[in-house]
Design a protein around this motif. Structure first.
Motif, PDB file in Angstrom:
ATOM      1  N   LEU A 304       0.839  -1.198   0.000  1.00 29.44           N
ATOM      2  CA  LEU A 304       0.000   0.000   0.000  1.00 29.44           C
ATOM      3  C   LEU A 304       0.880   1.257   0.000  1.00 29.44           C
ATOM      4  N   SER A 305       1.947   1.215   0.750  1.00 33.57           N
ATOM      5  CA  SER A 305       2.881   2.343   0.796  1.00 33.57           C
ATOM      6  C   SER A 305       3.496   2.589  -0.578  1.00 33.57           C
ATOM      7  N   TYR A 308       0.862   4.154  -3.045  1.00 33.92           N
ATOM      8  CA  TYR A 308       0.665   5.589  -2.842  1.00 33.92           C
ATOM      9  C   TYR A 308       1.875   6.392  -3.330  1.00 33.92           C
ATOM     10  N   ASP A 317       4.896   5.036   7.638  1.00 34.51           N
ATOM     11  CA  ASP A 317       4.110   3.838   7.951  1.00 34.51           C
ATOM     12  C   ASP A 317       2.846   4.149   8.735  1.00 34.51           C
ATOM     13  N   ILE A 320       0.089   5.148   6.397  1.00 31.25           N
ATOM     14  CA  ILE A 320      -0.353   3.992   5.599  1.00 31.25           C
ATOM     15  C   ILE A 320      -1.228   3.067   6.444  1.00 31.25           C
TER      16      ILE A 320
END
Length: 347
Positions: A304-305, A308, A317, A320
């Protein structure tokens, strides 16, 4: 009588006459005694302060100010001009050991170009570390009553003149004492007070009182790009504010003006991911789950990080994980034994 006073009427009449301000009077303009550039930071009859977090080099900054006052010259960016008959400086340190206090004295002498083998009668330095707050105040008051021609008083450790920095009565009493000393003896007092560890506010109730009543409050802080550089900027000034300047400590352990200093430009803080429009989140999730379905939590956070970041929203973190929590609560992302899954129909 609505209020029962501890003072008799004769005393009250005398105090009231002392405090009366008449239109026909022409009070003297308070002498200006300390400047940064052409900006006045200290006048007689007032007090000021330096504040900053631990290890920001507050005392180094004070030594330059005092050295300038000792010789009525310019040291770093401080320019002093104390009138004849008001050249005596009293320095009270409430925190440091005798050894470290001597280091401060020696630094002042070296900055002022004075010889260390001979005491300069213009400066008296006292370490009050081992005394109680009540005794410290009494000693300062005694010194002011005893010495003639005092123009500048340094109190390095204002907090140590009281037992509780959040006590409103103690704070008012200390502020009243500062105002009484500066008024009665027609001098300037410069105090040192720490900032809170977690923010840029002066510590305790005494800090609030100081900001409200001080003529000048300076902030000394470490440069964000270079911790060896300390910045000096105004928090509050009655006079025109000066531009931020900086100094560093040289190989001789003396503060030196940093002539190549430029004001640090702080980037605006990145907007939180939660403030982004849904279109961005949809694009990120579609791209992520088109390529894989993470199995573990740590893999999901990493994926996910990266997703983005590829869209231009690189975040830490915590941001996220916050988004993953929101997606999970909305059932946009679910997890079973096979891993994480995306449910785009729930937007």
């Amino acid at each position: 009588m609505l209020y029962k006073s501890a003072f008799n009427d004769n005393e009250l009449e005398n105090y009231l006459q002392q405090g009366e301000i008449k239109a026909s009077e022409k009070p003297d303009i308070p002498p200006q005694v300390l400047w940064v550039g052409d900006c006045t930071i200290a006048t007689f009859g007032n007090f000021s302060a330096s504040t900053g977090k631990a290890k920001s080099k507050k005392t180094f900054n004070i030594t330059a100010m005092v050295a300038a006052a000792v010789i009525n010259s310019t040291i770093l960016n401080y320019r002093a001009s104390f009138p004849e008959g008001k050249r005596l400086i009293l320095y009270f340190d409430t925190e440091q050991s005798r050894f470290h206090c001597h280091n401060v004295v020696e630094r002042i002498y070296r900055l002022a170009g004075l010889k260390l083998d001979k005491e300069d009668k213009r400066l008296h330095f006292y370490g009050l570390r081992e005394f109680t707050p009540t005794l410290r105040i009494a000693l300062i008051d005694y010194a002011l009553r005893t010495f003639n021609g005092v123009g500048l008083v340094i109190i390095d450790g204002l907090r140590d003149l009281m037992y509780d920095i959040n006590n409103a009565k103690e704070s008012t009493d200390v502020m009243t004492m500062l105002m009484a000393w500066t008024s009665k003896y027609n001098l300037h007092i410069h105090c040192v007070l720490h900032l809170n560890k977690n923010d840029n506010n002066t510590r305790g109730h005494i800090g609030t009182e100081l900001e409200n009543k001080a003529e000048t409050v300076l902030i000394i802080s470490k440069n964000k790009q270079d911790a060896n550089i300390s910045e000096v900027r105004p928090m509050h000034m009655r006079d025109k504010e000066f531009n931020t300047w900086a100094f560093h400590i040289d190989d001789n352990s003396l503060p030196v003006l940093d002539v190549g200093y430029h004001i640090t430009v702080v980037k605006p803080k990145d907007k939180p991911l939660t403030s982004l429009p849904d279109e961005i989140h949809i694009k990120v999730l579609e791209k992520l789950f088109n390529y894989n379905s993470p199995q573990r939590y740590i893999d999901m956070v990493k994926a996910l990080s990266q997703a983005y970041a590829e869209e231009g929203y690189k975040r830490g973190d915590n941001g996220i994980k916050e988004m993953l929590k929101i997606f999970s609560e909305r059932k946009l992302i679910t997890r079973d034994k096979e891993g994480y899954h995306y449910n785009p129909l729930l937007w």
